[in-house]
Write a protein that holds these residues in place. Structure first.
Motif, mmCIF file in Angstrom:
data_model
loop_
_atom_site.group_PDB
_atom_site.id
_atom_site.type_symbol
_atom_site.label_atom_id
_atom_site.label_comp_id
_atom_site.label_asym_id
_atom_site.label_seq_id
_atom_site.Cartn_x
_atom_site.Cartn_y
_atom_site.Cartn_z
ATOM 1 N N ASN A 1 15.158 7.693 12.636
ATOM 2 C CA ASN A 1 16.325 8.146 11.859
ATOM 3 C C ASN A 1 16.059 8.200 10.364
ATOM 4 O OD1 ASN A 1 17.951 8.406 14.165
ATOM 5 N ND2 ASN A 1 18.511 6.238 14.116
ATOM 6 N N HIS A 2 14.931 7.697 9.911
ATOM 7 C CA HIS A 2 14.583 7.716 8.490
ATOM 8 C C HIS A 2 13.160 8.251 8.338
ATOM 9 C CE1 HIS A 2 17.877 4.757 8.698
ATOM 10 N NE2 HIS A 2 18.154 5.114 7.458
ATOM 11 N N SER A 3 13.022 9.532 8.554
ATOM 12 C CA SER A 3 11.685 10.137 8.565
ATOM 13 C C SER A 3 10.986 10.024 7.218
ATOM 14 C CB SER A 3 11.774 11.606 8.985
ATOM 15 O OG SER A 3 12.592 12.347 8.091
ATOM 16 N N GLU A 4 11.755 10.000 6.129
ATOM 17 C CA GLU A 4 11.137 9.892 4.811
ATOM 18 C C GLU A 4 10.430 8.540 4.646
ATOM 19 O OE1 GLU A 4 15.071 7.883 4.419
ATOM 20 O OE2 GLU A 4 14.341 9.710 5.407
ATOM 21 N N LYS A 5 10.973 7.509 5.284
ATOM 22 C CA LYS A 5 10.334 6.182 5.243
ATOM 23 C C LYS A 5 9.030 6.194 6.034
ATOM 24 C CE LYS A 5 13.849 3.954 3.198
ATOM 25 N NZ LYS A 5 13.750 3.251 1.901
ATOM 26 N N ALA A 6 9.054 6.839 7.184
ATOM 27 C CA ALA A 6 7.847 6.935 8.001
ATOM 28 C C ALA A 6 6.764 7.722 7.275
ATOM 29 C CB ALA A 6 8.175 7.589 9.335
ATOM 30 N N LYS A 7 7.149 8.821 6.623
ATOM 31 C CA LYS A 7 6.167 9.639 5.901
ATOM 32 C C LYS A 7 5.579 8.882 4.722
ATOM 33 C CE LYS A 7 8.341 14.056 7.095
ATOM 34 N NZ LYS A 7 9.062 15.238 6.575
ATOM 35 N N ALA A 8 6.361 8.010 4.118
ATOM 36 C CA ALA A 8 5.845 7.200 3.012
ATOM 37 C C ALA A 8 4.764 6.242 3.511
ATOM 38 C CB ALA A 8 6.972 6.424 2.347
ATOM 39 N N ILE A 9 4.964 5.666 4.686
ATOM 40 C CA ILE A 9 3.956 4.780 5.264
ATOM 41 C C ILE A 9 2.688 5.559 5.568
ATOM 42 C CG2 ILE A 9 3.394 3.379 7.297
ATOM 43 C CD1 ILE A 9 6.286 2.454 7.358
ATOM 44 N N ILE A 10 2.835 6.764 6.084
ATOM 45 C CA ILE A 10 1.668 7.605 6.369
ATOM 46 C C ILE A 10 0.888 7.896 5.089
ATOM 47 C CG2 ILE A 10 0.949 9.907 7.119
ATOM 48 C CD1 ILE A 10 3.327 9.822 9.097
ATOM 49 N N ALA A 11 1.587 8.222 4.015
ATOM 50 C CA ALA A 11 0.924 8.505 2.732
ATOM 51 C C ALA A 11 0.183 7.268 2.226
ATOM 52 C CB ALA A 11 1.953 8.973 1.712
ATOM 53 N N ASN A 12 0.819 6.102 2.348
ATOM 54 C CA ASN A 12 0.168 4.863 1.919
ATOM 55 C C ASN A 12 -1.071 4.564 2.770
ATOM 56 O OD1 ASN A 12 2.207 4.463 0.020
ATOM 57 N ND2 ASN A 12 3.455 3.251 1.428
ATOM 58 N N HIS B 1 1.754 -0.022 4.943
ATOM 59 C CA HIS B 1 0.616 0.679 5.527
ATOM 60 C C HIS B 1 0.806 0.933 7.027
ATOM 61 C CE1 HIS B 1 -1.665 -1.233 2.034
ATOM 62 N NE2 HIS B 1 -1.776 0.060 1.841
ATOM 63 N N TYR B 2 1.655 0.143 7.653
ATOM 64 C CA TYR B 2 1.940 0.267 9.082
ATOM 65 C C TYR B 2 3.327 -0.305 9.343
ATOM 66 C CZ TYR B 2 0.960 -4.767 9.356
ATOM 67 O OH TYR B 2 0.980 -6.132 9.165
ATOM 68 N N ILE B 3 3.901 0.039 10.477
ATOM 69 C CA ILE B 3 5.185 -0.537 10.870
ATOM 70 C C ILE B 3 4.898 -1.866 11.557
ATOM 71 C CG2 ILE B 3 7.198 -0.309 12.354
ATOM 72 C CD1 ILE B 3 6.975 2.731 12.014
ATOM 73 N N LYS B 4 5.420 -2.927 10.979
ATOM 74 C CA LYS B 4 5.195 -4.251 11.548
ATOM 75 C C LYS B 4 6.224 -4.562 12.624
ATOM 76 C CE LYS B 4 5.507 -9.174 10.578
ATOM 77 N NZ LYS B 4 5.844 -10.225 9.600
ATOM 78 N N ILE B 5 5.740 -5.075 13.751
ATOM 79 C CA ILE B 5 6.630 -5.541 14.808
ATOM 80 C C ILE B 5 6.313 -6.999 15.112
ATOM 81 C CG2 ILE B 5 7.059 -3.288 15.848
ATOM 82 C CD1 ILE B 5 4.858 -3.900 17.883
ATOM 83 N N ALA B 6 7.265 -7.686 15.705
ATOM 84 C CA ALA B 6 7.104 -9.101 16.021
ATOM 85 C C ALA B 6 6.044 -9.290 17.104
ATOM 86 C CB ALA B 6 8.438 -9.682 16.485
#
Length: 320
Positions: free
Chosen positions: A272-283, A252-257
Protein backbone atom coordinates in the motif's frame (compact mmCIF):
# COMPACT_ATOMS: atom_id res chain seq x y z
CA UNK A 1 19.26 -11.51 -20.55
CA UNK A 2 21.84 -13.43 -18.51
CA UNK A 3 21.26 -13.83 -14.78
CA UNK A 4 23.79 -16.53 -13.87
CA UNK A 5 27.51 -16.49 -14.40
CA UNK A 6 29.10 -19.26 -16.46
CA UNK A 7 31.12 -21.49 -14.17
CA UNK A 8 33.43 -22.72 -16.93
CA UNK A 9 34.73 -19.18 -17.44
CA UNK A 10 35.49 -18.89 -13.73
CA UNK A 11 37.59 -22.06 -13.75
CA UNK A 12 39.41 -21.21 -16.97
CA UNK A 13 40.52 -17.95 -15.39
CA UNK A 14 41.31 -19.70 -12.12
CA UNK A 15 43.59 -22.33 -13.66
CA UNK A 16 45.35 -19.66 -15.68
CA UNK A 17 46.44 -18.18 -12.34
CA UNK A 18 48.47 -21.30 -11.66
CA UNK A 19 50.48 -20.76 -14.85
CA UNK A 20 51.40 -17.15 -13.99
CA UNK A 21 54.69 -16.76 -12.05
CA UNK A 22 53.79 -15.74 -8.52
CA UNK A 23 57.09 -13.86 -8.21
CA UNK A 24 55.78 -11.30 -10.71
CA UNK A 25 52.68 -10.78 -8.63
CA UNK A 26 54.73 -10.21 -5.50
CA UNK A 27 56.76 -7.55 -7.28
CA UNK A 28 53.52 -5.72 -8.11
CA UNK A 29 52.24 -5.65 -4.54
CA UNK A 30 53.90 -2.38 -3.52
CA UNK A 31 52.65 -0.67 -6.65
CA UNK A 32 49.07 -1.82 -6.07
CA UNK A 33 49.15 -0.79 -2.42
CA UNK A 34 50.34 2.69 -3.39
CA UNK A 35 46.94 3.36 -4.96
CA UNK A 36 45.67 6.81 -4.03
CA UNK A 37 42.31 5.28 -3.11
CA UNK A 38 43.85 3.37 -0.19
CA UNK A 39 43.44 6.38 2.09
CA UNK A 40 39.77 6.95 1.31
CA UNK A 41 37.33 6.58 4.19
CA UNK A 42 35.54 3.78 2.36
CA UNK A 43 38.69 1.69 1.88
CA UNK A 44 39.97 2.23 5.43
CA UNK A 45 36.58 1.42 6.92
CA UNK A 46 36.18 -1.78 4.95
CA UNK A 47 39.73 -3.02 5.59
CA UNK A 48 39.27 -2.57 9.33
CA UNK A 49 35.78 -4.06 9.20
CA UNK A 50 36.92 -7.24 7.50
CA UNK A 51 40.08 -7.46 9.58
CA UNK A 52 39.42 -6.35 13.15
CA UNK A 53 42.71 -7.64 14.53
CA UNK A 54 44.58 -5.05 16.57
CA UNK A 55 47.04 -6.83 18.86
CA UNK A 56 50.05 -8.72 17.51
CA UNK A 57 49.93 -12.49 17.91
CA UNK A 58 51.75 -15.39 16.33
CA UNK A 59 49.83 -18.14 14.59
CA UNK A 60 50.08 -21.60 16.16
CA UNK A 61 51.99 -24.37 14.43
CA UNK A 62 49.07 -26.71 13.82
CA UNK A 63 47.55 -28.63 10.91
CA UNK A 64 45.39 -25.67 9.90
CA UNK A 65 48.20 -23.15 9.50
CA UNK A 66 50.08 -23.28 6.20
CA UNK A 67 52.74 -21.35 4.32
CA UNK A 68 51.66 -19.42 1.25
CA UNK A 69 54.07 -21.45 -0.91
CA UNK A 70 52.54 -24.74 0.29
CA UNK A 71 48.94 -23.74 -0.32
CA UNK A 72 47.82 -26.37 -2.87
CA UNK A 73 44.55 -27.09 -4.66
CA UNK A 74 44.53 -30.79 -3.74
CA UNK A 75 43.96 -29.96 -0.07
CA UNK A 76 40.99 -27.61 -0.40
CA UNK A 77 37.67 -27.04 -2.10
CA UNK A 78 38.43 -25.54 -5.51
CA UNK A 79 36.26 -22.41 -5.20
CA UNK A 80 37.70 -21.48 -1.80
CA UNK A 81 41.23 -22.29 -2.96
CA UNK A 82 41.14 -20.16 -6.10
CA UNK A 83 39.41 -17.22 -4.42
CA UNK A 84 42.11 -17.21 -1.74
CA UNK A 85 44.95 -17.79 -4.18
CA UNK A 86 43.86 -14.76 -6.23
CA UNK A 87 45.22 -12.52 -3.45
CA UNK A 88 47.47 -14.68 -1.28
CA UNK A 89 49.89 -15.17 -4.21
CA UNK A 90 51.00 -11.52 -3.89
CA UNK A 91 52.71 -12.27 -0.57
CA UNK A 92 56.01 -14.01 0.32
CA UNK A 93 55.94 -17.79 0.06
CA UNK A 94 56.99 -18.37 3.68
CA UNK A 95 54.21 -16.20 5.16
CA UNK A 96 51.91 -18.40 7.20
CA UNK A 97 48.14 -18.15 7.43
CA UNK A 98 45.18 -20.17 8.68
CA UNK A 99 42.42 -20.79 6.13
CA UNK A 100 39.12 -21.91 7.65
CA UNK A 101 36.81 -22.65 4.76
CA UNK A 102 33.14 -23.56 4.56
CA UNK A 103 30.01 -22.25 6.30
CA UNK A 104 31.63 -21.00 9.49
CA UNK A 105 29.17 -20.05 12.23
CA UNK A 106 31.60 -19.60 15.11
CA UNK A 107 34.63 -17.45 15.87
CA UNK A 108 37.91 -19.43 15.93
CA UNK A 109 40.34 -19.15 18.83
CA UNK A 110 43.15 -17.93 16.55
CA UNK A 111 43.09 -15.58 13.54
CA UNK A 112 41.73 -17.37 10.46
CA UNK A 113 40.74 -16.43 6.92
CA UNK A 114 37.02 -17.16 6.54
CA UNK A 115 34.08 -16.64 4.22
CA UNK A 116 31.52 -16.13 6.99
CA UNK A 117 31.49 -15.13 10.61
CA UNK A 118 28.89 -14.39 13.31
CA UNK A 119 27.89 -10.74 13.44
CA UNK A 120 29.05 -9.06 16.62
CA UNK A 121 31.78 -7.22 18.45
CA UNK A 122 33.84 -10.26 19.46
CA UNK A 123 34.58 -11.79 16.05
CA UNK A 124 38.04 -10.32 15.41
CA UNK A 125 39.68 -13.71 14.85
CA UNK A 126 37.45 -14.21 11.82
CA UNK A 127 39.14 -12.26 9.01
CA UNK A 128 36.86 -12.01 5.99
CA UNK A 129 37.82 -12.51 2.36
CA UNK A 130 35.44 -12.73 -0.57
CA UNK A 131 35.41 -16.53 -0.79
CA UNK A 132 33.16 -18.81 -2.83
CA UNK A 133 32.19 -15.61 -4.62
CA UNK A 134 31.02 -17.32 -7.80
CA UNK A 135 28.06 -18.61 -5.80
CA UNK A 136 27.56 -15.74 -3.39
CA UNK A 137 28.47 -12.58 -5.31
CA UNK A 138 26.04 -12.42 -8.19
CA UNK A 139 24.66 -9.00 -9.08
CA UNK A 140 22.06 -8.73 -11.82
CA UNK A 141 20.24 -6.30 -14.10
CA UNK A 142 16.50 -6.55 -13.52
CA UNK A 143 14.40 -6.29 -16.71
CA UNK A 144 11.20 -5.59 -14.77
CA UNK A 145 10.07 -2.38 -13.07
CA UNK A 146 8.75 -2.59 -9.53
CA UNK A 147 5.27 -1.33 -10.45
CA UNK A 148 4.82 -4.14 -12.99
CA UNK A 149 5.58 -6.93 -10.53
CA UNK A 150 3.21 -9.17 -8.58
CA UNK A 151 2.06 -8.02 -5.13
CA UNK A 152 3.45 -11.19 -3.59
CA UNK A 153 6.43 -12.53 -1.65
CA UNK A 154 8.35 -15.36 -3.30
CA UNK A 155 10.74 -17.89 -1.77
CA UNK A 156 12.36 -21.05 -3.04
CA UNK A 157 15.14 -22.90 -1.30
CA UNK A 158 16.42 -25.94 0.52
CA UNK A 159 15.22 -27.04 3.93
CA UNK A 160 16.79 -29.46 6.39
CA UNK A 161 17.12 -30.06 10.10
CA UNK A 162 20.00 -27.55 10.04
CA UNK A 163 17.67 -24.84 8.73
CA UNK A 164 14.85 -24.78 11.29
CA UNK A 165 13.96 -21.17 10.49
CA UNK A 166 13.02 -22.20 6.96
CA UNK A 167 10.85 -25.01 8.25
CA UNK A 168 9.13 -22.60 10.64
CA UNK A 169 8.49 -20.16 7.80
CA UNK A 170 6.95 -22.76 5.50
CA UNK A 171 4.81 -24.14 8.29
CA UNK A 172 3.19 -20.73 8.64
CA UNK A 173 3.23 -19.34 5.11
CA UNK A 174 3.41 -22.14 2.51
CA UNK A 175 -0.25 -21.55 1.64
CA UNK A 176 -0.61 -17.87 2.53
CA UNK A 177 -2.40 -15.66 -0.07
CA UNK A 178 0.47 -13.13 -0.04
CA UNK A 179 3.19 -15.75 -0.50
CA UNK A 180 4.42 -18.10 -3.18
CA UNK A 181 6.78 -20.20 -1.11
CA UNK A 182 8.09 -23.74 -1.10
CA UNK A 183 11.15 -25.91 -0.76
CA UNK A 184 12.80 -27.50 -3.80
CA UNK A 185 15.14 -30.20 -2.47
CA UNK A 186 14.48 -33.84 -1.56
CA UNK A 187 13.53 -33.21 2.05
CA UNK A 188 11.75 -35.84 4.09
CA UNK A 189 9.32 -33.33 5.55
CA UNK A 190 5.87 -32.21 4.47
CA UNK A 191 5.47 -32.92 0.72
CA UNK A 192 2.67 -30.32 0.51
CA UNK A 193 5.30 -27.61 1.00
CA UNK A 194 7.34 -28.62 -2.02
CA UNK A 195 7.11 -26.44 -5.14
CA UNK A 196 8.79 -26.24 -8.50
CA UNK A 197 12.16 -24.58 -8.93
CA UNK A 198 12.11 -20.94 -10.07
CA UNK A 199 14.90 -19.22 -11.97
CA UNK A 200 16.14 -15.82 -10.88
CA UNK A 201 14.20 -14.30 -13.76
CA UNK A 202 11.04 -16.06 -12.56
CA UNK A 203 11.50 -14.68 -9.06
CA UNK A 204 12.05 -11.15 -10.37
CA UNK A 205 8.37 -11.03 -11.34
CA UNK A 206 7.52 -10.63 -7.64
CA UNK A 207 7.77 -7.37 -5.69
CA UNK A 208 9.11 -9.07 -2.57
CA UNK A 209 11.75 -11.79 -2.34
CA UNK A 210 12.45 -13.53 0.94
CA UNK A 211 16.12 -13.87 1.93
CA UNK A 212 16.33 -16.53 4.62
CA UNK A 213 19.63 -17.52 6.18
CA UNK A 214 20.49 -21.19 5.85
CA UNK A 215 23.44 -22.67 7.69
CA UNK A 216 25.01 -19.23 7.54
CA UNK A 217 24.05 -16.33 5.23
CA UNK A 218 21.20 -16.01 2.74
CA UNK A 219 22.89 -16.70 -0.61
CA UNK A 220 20.28 -14.79 -2.62
CA UNK A 221 20.56 -11.52 -0.68
CA UNK A 222 23.18 -9.99 -3.00
CA UNK A 223 21.30 -10.47 -6.25
CA UNK A 224 17.98 -9.51 -4.66
CA UNK A 225 19.43 -6.21 -3.45
CA UNK A 226 20.69 -5.50 -6.97
CA UNK A 227 17.21 -6.10 -8.41
CA UNK A 228 14.05 -3.99 -8.61
CA UNK A 229 12.38 -6.18 -6.00
CA UNK A 230 12.62 -5.67 -2.25
CA UNK A 231 14.63 -8.02 -0.05
CA UNK A 232 12.65 -9.25 2.95
CA UNK A 233 14.69 -10.69 5.81
CA UNK A 234 15.04 -11.21 9.50
CA UNK A 235 18.02 -9.46 11.06
CA UNK A 236 21.10 -11.30 9.71
CA UNK A 237 23.06 -13.38 12.22
CA UNK A 238 26.10 -13.98 9.97
CA UNK A 239 28.06 -11.92 7.49
CA UNK A 240 30.41 -12.20 4.52
CA UNK A 241 32.40 -9.76 2.37
CA UNK A 242 29.00 -8.15 1.73
CA UNK A 243 29.11 -6.80 5.32
CA UNK A 244 25.60 -7.92 6.18
CA UNK A 245 26.19 -6.57 9.67
CA UNK A 246 26.11 -2.99 8.32
CA UNK A 247 22.74 -3.32 6.58
CA UNK A 248 20.00 -1.10 8.01
CA UNK A 249 16.56 -2.65 8.59
CA UNK A 250 13.68 -1.05 6.68
CA UNK A 251 16.28 0.98 4.79
CA UNK A 252 18.23 -1.61 2.80
CA UNK A 253 15.70 -4.42 3.28
CA UNK A 254 12.31 -5.01 4.88
CA UNK A 255 12.93 -6.38 8.35
CA UNK A 256 10.64 -9.07 9.72
CA UNK A 257 10.60 -10.72 13.13
CA UNK A 258 12.53 -13.95 13.67
CA UNK A 259 9.23 -15.78 14.23
CA UNK A 260 7.69 -14.13 11.10
CA UNK A 261 4.81 -12.82 13.22
CA UNK A 262 4.78 -9.44 11.45
CA UNK A 263 5.32 -10.66 7.90
CA UNK A 264 1.74 -10.21 6.73
CA UNK A 265 1.52 -6.70 8.20
CA UNK A 266 4.85 -5.68 6.64
CA UNK A 267 3.88 -6.95 3.19
CA UNK A 268 0.49 -5.26 3.36
CA UNK A 269 2.09 -1.97 4.41
CA UNK A 270 4.62 -1.89 1.57
CA UNK A 271 2.05 -3.04 -1.00
CA UNK A 272 0.00 0.00 0.00
CA UNK A 273 3.03 2.32 0.17
CA UNK A 274 4.94 1.68 -3.02
CA UNK A 275 7.03 4.83 -2.62
CA UNK A 276 8.47 3.38 0.61
CA UNK A 277 9.33 0.11 -1.12
CA UNK A 278 11.00 1.95 -4.01
CA UNK A 279 13.08 3.95 -1.54
CA UNK A 280 14.40 0.71 -0.03
CA UNK A 281 15.25 -0.56 -3.51
CA UNK A 282 17.19 2.65 -4.27
CA UNK A 283 19.08 2.36 -0.98
CA UNK A 284 19.88 -1.29 -1.72
CA UNK A 285 21.23 -0.38 -5.16
CA UNK A 286 23.48 2.26 -3.65
CA UNK A 287 24.79 -0.28 -1.15
CA UNK A 288 25.48 -2.87 -3.85
CA UNK A 289 27.38 -0.31 -5.92
CA UNK A 290 30.10 -0.26 -3.24
CA UNK A 291 31.21 -3.70 -4.47
CA UNK A 292 31.21 -3.11 -8.23
CA UNK A 293 34.62 -1.43 -8.52
CA UNK A 294 36.93 -4.38 -9.26
CA UNK A 295 40.12 -2.39 -8.81
CA UNK A 296 39.05 -1.21 -5.37
CA UNK A 297 37.88 -4.68 -4.36
CA UNK A 298 41.34 -6.01 -5.20
CA UNK A 299 43.04 -3.22 -3.27
CA UNK A 300 40.89 -3.85 -0.18
CA UNK A 301 41.48 -7.61 -0.36
CA UNK A 302 45.25 -7.15 -0.47
CA UNK A 303 45.19 -4.62 2.36
CA UNK A 304 43.16 -7.03 4.50
CA UNK A 305 45.78 -9.74 3.97
CA UNK A 306 48.70 -7.35 4.49
CA UNK A 307 47.24 -6.34 7.85
CA UNK A 308 46.66 -10.00 8.69
CA UNK A 309 50.29 -10.94 8.02
CA UNK A 310 51.63 -7.93 9.90
CA UNK A 311 49.52 -8.50 13.00
CA UNK A 312 50.12 -12.24 13.14
CA UNK A 313 53.85 -11.43 13.19
CA UNK A 314 54.55 -13.45 10.11
CA UNK A 315 55.21 -10.75 7.52
CA UNK A 316 58.44 -11.45 5.66
CA UNK A 317 60.77 -9.61 3.34
CA UNK A 318 61.54 -12.83 1.48
CA UNK A 319 60.11 -12.42 -2.01
CA UNK A 320 61.67 -15.58 -3.42
Amino acid sequence: MKFKKIKAFYYIKAFCMLAYPFSLKRKNLTKILSDIDKDSDEVKFRVNYYNKLSEKQELPYDNRTIEVGKFKLKNYSSAYFFDTLEYIRYFPKNNRFSPLFGDITYTPKTPCIVKTRPIGSNNQNSVLLNLNKFRHFNFITDPYQYDNKLDLLVWRGHVSKLKQNRIDFLEKFHNHPLCDAGYTNNWEGNPDWKKGWLTIKDQLKYKFILCLEGVDVATNLKWVMSSNSVAVSTDPKYETWFMEGTLKPDFHYIKIADDFSDLEDKLTYYINHSEKAKAIIANAHQYVNRFRNKKREKLISLMVLKKYFEITSMSSQDNS
